[in-house]
Design a protein around this motif. Structure first.
Motif, mmCIF file in Angstrom:
data_model
loop_
_atom_site.group_PDB
_atom_site.id
_atom_site.type_symbol
_atom_site.label_atom_id
_atom_site.label_comp_id
_atom_site.label_asym_id
_atom_site.label_seq_id
_atom_site.Cartn_x
_atom_site.Cartn_y
_atom_site.Cartn_z
ATOM 1 N N ARG A 70 29.543 29.023 44.827
ATOM 2 C CA ARG A 70 30.680 28.188 44.464
ATOM 3 C C ARG A 70 31.088 28.537 43.035
ATOM 4 O O ARG A 70 30.256 28.651 42.156
ATOM 5 C CB ARG A 70 30.302 26.709 44.537
ATOM 6 C CG ARG A 70 29.947 26.290 45.949
ATOM 7 C CD ARG A 70 29.615 24.846 46.026
ATOM 8 N NE ARG A 70 30.824 24.071 45.783
ATOM 9 C CZ ARG A 70 30.836 22.758 45.607
ATOM 10 N NH1 ARG A 70 29.721 22.088 45.626
ATOM 11 N NH2 ARG A 70 31.968 22.125 45.408
ATOM 12 N N ALA A 71 32.380 28.705 42.831
ATOM 13 C CA ALA A 71 32.895 29.051 41.505
ATOM 14 C C ALA A 71 34.150 28.230 41.224
ATOM 15 O O ALA A 71 34.822 27.762 42.134
ATOM 16 C CB ALA A 71 33.195 30.541 41.444
ATOM 17 N N ARG A 72 34.526 28.104 39.956
ATOM 18 C CA ARG A 72 35.684 27.307 39.569
ATOM 19 C C ARG A 72 36.808 28.156 38.980
ATOM 20 O O ARG A 72 37.826 27.636 38.599
ATOM 21 C CB ARG A 72 35.270 26.268 38.542
ATOM 22 C CG ARG A 72 34.298 25.279 39.082
ATOM 23 C CD ARG A 72 33.975 24.239 38.058
ATOM 24 N NE ARG A 72 32.934 23.350 38.561
ATOM 25 C CZ ARG A 72 32.025 22.785 37.828
ATOM 26 N NH1 ARG A 72 32.005 22.986 36.535
ATOM 27 N NH2 ARG A 72 31.134 22.007 38.365
ATOM 28 N N HIS A 73 36.651 29.424 38.890
ATOM 29 C CA HIS A 73 37.612 30.313 38.262
ATOM 30 C C HIS A 73 38.114 31.304 39.308
ATOM 31 O O HIS A 73 37.354 31.750 40.160
ATOM 32 C CB HIS A 73 36.921 31.041 37.100
ATOM 33 C CG HIS A 73 37.847 31.877 36.293
ATOM 34 N ND1 HIS A 73 38.068 33.190 36.575
ATOM 35 C CD2 HIS A 73 38.609 31.574 35.217
ATOM 36 C CE1 HIS A 73 38.934 33.677 35.700
ATOM 37 N NE2 HIS A 73 39.267 32.719 34.876
ATOM 38 N N ILE A 74 39.401 31.682 39.263
ATOM 39 C CA ILE A 74 39.971 32.566 40.294
ATOM 40 C C ILE A 74 39.234 33.903 40.354
ATOM 41 O O ILE A 74 38.964 34.426 41.429
ATOM 42 C CB ILE A 74 41.497 32.756 40.089
ATOM 43 C CG1 ILE A 74 42.100 33.549 41.249
ATOM 44 C CG2 ILE A 74 41.792 33.459 38.776
ATOM 45 C CD1 ILE A 74 42.125 32.813 42.551
ATOM 46 N N GLY A 75 38.878 34.455 39.208
ATOM 47 C CA GLY A 75 38.122 35.715 39.192
ATOM 48 C C GLY A 75 36.754 35.544 39.803
ATOM 49 O O GLY A 75 36.279 36.393 40.561
ATOM 50 N N ARG A 76 36.131 34.431 39.479
ATOM 51 C CA ARG A 76 34.810 34.159 40.050
ATOM 52 C C ARG A 76 34.922 33.886 41.551
ATOM 53 O O ARG A 76 34.026 34.235 42.308
ATOM 54 C CB ARG A 76 34.171 32.963 39.357
ATOM 55 C CG ARG A 76 33.746 33.274 37.942
ATOM 56 C CD ARG A 76 33.062 32.091 37.327
ATOM 57 N NE ARG A 76 32.743 32.350 35.936
ATOM 58 C CZ ARG A 76 32.233 31.458 35.120
ATOM 59 N NH1 ARG A 76 32.001 30.236 35.563
ATOM 60 N NH2 ARG A 76 31.965 31.760 33.879
ATOM 61 N N ASP A 77 36.019 33.228 41.966
ATOM 62 C CA ASP A 77 36.215 32.964 43.388
ATOM 63 C C ASP A 77 36.332 34.266 44.177
ATOM 64 O O ASP A 77 35.789 34.394 45.266
ATOM 65 C CB ASP A 77 37.462 32.111 43.623
ATOM 66 C CG ASP A 77 37.264 30.661 43.219
ATOM 67 O OD1 ASP A 77 36.102 30.255 43.057
ATOM 68 O OD2 ASP A 77 38.272 29.956 43.066
ATOM 69 N N ILE A 78 37.044 35.233 43.630
ATOM 70 C CA ILE A 78 37.187 36.533 44.296
ATOM 71 C C ILE A 78 35.836 37.232 44.372
ATOM 72 O O ILE A 78 35.448 37.750 45.417
ATOM 73 C CB ILE A 78 38.230 37.412 43.564
ATOM 74 C CG1 ILE A 78 39.620 36.789 43.719
ATOM 75 C CG2 ILE A 78 38.199 38.841 44.101
ATOM 76 C CD1 ILE A 78 40.680 37.432 42.865
ATOM 77 N N MET A 79 35.098 37.217 43.268
ATOM 78 C CA MET A 79 33.768 37.847 43.261
ATOM 79 C C MET A 79 32.825 37.120 44.225
ATOM 80 O O MET A 79 32.017 37.748 44.893
ATOM 81 C CB MET A 79 33.183 37.852 41.843
ATOM 82 C CG MET A 79 33.914 38.790 40.891
ATOM 83 S SD MET A 79 33.963 40.493 41.494
ATOM 84 C CE MET A 79 32.244 40.900 41.447
ATOM 85 N N ALA A 80 32.944 35.798 44.293
ATOM 86 C CA ALA A 80 32.098 35.025 45.215
ATOM 87 C C ALA A 80 32.405 35.420 46.655
ATOM 88 O O ALA A 80 31.499 35.544 47.473
ATOM 89 C CB ALA A 80 32.312 33.536 45.002
ATOM 90 N N GLY A 81 33.682 35.609 46.966
ATOM 91 C CA GLY A 81 34.047 36.042 48.303
ATOM 92 C C GLY A 81 33.483 37.406 48.629
ATOM 93 O O GLY A 81 32.983 37.649 49.733
ATOM 94 N N LEU A 82 33.544 38.320 47.665
ATOM 95 C CA LEU A 82 32.977 39.657 47.883
ATOM 96 C C LEU A 82 31.466 39.590 48.054
ATOM 97 O O LEU A 82 30.898 40.277 48.898
ATOM 98 C CB LEU A 82 33.337 40.577 46.707
ATOM 99 C CG LEU A 82 34.818 40.947 46.607
ATOM 100 C CD1 LEU A 82 35.068 41.749 45.338
ATOM 101 C CD2 LEU A 82 35.271 41.715 47.826
ATOM 102 N N ARG A 83 30.799 38.748 47.239
ATOM 103 C CA ARG A 83 29.352 38.586 47.377
ATOM 104 C C ARG A 83 29.007 38.025 48.754
ATOM 105 O O ARG A 83 27.992 38.394 49.339
ATOM 106 C CB ARG A 83 28.822 37.631 46.310
ATOM 107 C CG ARG A 83 28.482 38.310 45.027
ATOM 108 C CD ARG A 83 27.647 37.383 44.154
ATOM 109 N NE ARG A 83 27.964 37.677 42.773
ATOM 110 C CZ ARG A 83 28.594 36.868 41.953
ATOM 111 N NH1 ARG A 83 28.977 35.683 42.346
ATOM 112 N NH2 ARG A 83 28.855 37.236 40.727
ATOM 113 N N ASN A 84 29.854 37.121 49.223
ATOM 114 C CA ASN A 84 29.604 36.508 50.530
ATOM 115 C C ASN A 84 29.707 37.550 51.639
ATOM 116 O O ASN A 84 28.938 37.529 52.590
ATOM 117 C CB ASN A 84 30.592 35.374 50.759
ATOM 118 C CG ASN A 84 30.184 34.463 51.877
ATOM 119 O OD1 ASN A 84 29.013 34.440 52.249
ATOM 120 N ND2 ASN A 84 31.118 33.723 52.412
#
Length: 49
Positions: A27-41
């Motif tokens: 879970r992330a709160r920043h758009i860049g982190r959200d994209i990276m979280a999706g890639l990690r997923n």
């Protein structure tokens, strides 16, 4: 196959237990982190935060 988080299911006889299921989420709160979280997923792995 029935998946459940309880020890018993009313009206159902449990014949075999396959084991414990485990998972993790990112879970992330920043758009860049959200994209990276999706890639990690997609790729797999856990976050370092």
């Amino acid at each position: 196959m029935i998946l459940t988080t309880t020890d018993a299911i009313p009206g159902v006889t449990i014949v075999e237990t396959l084991g414990l299921v485990r998972g993790s989420t990112v879970r992330a709160r920043h758009i860049g982190r959200d994209i990276m979280a999706g890639l990690r997923n997609i790729v797999g792995g856990e976050g370092d935060e």
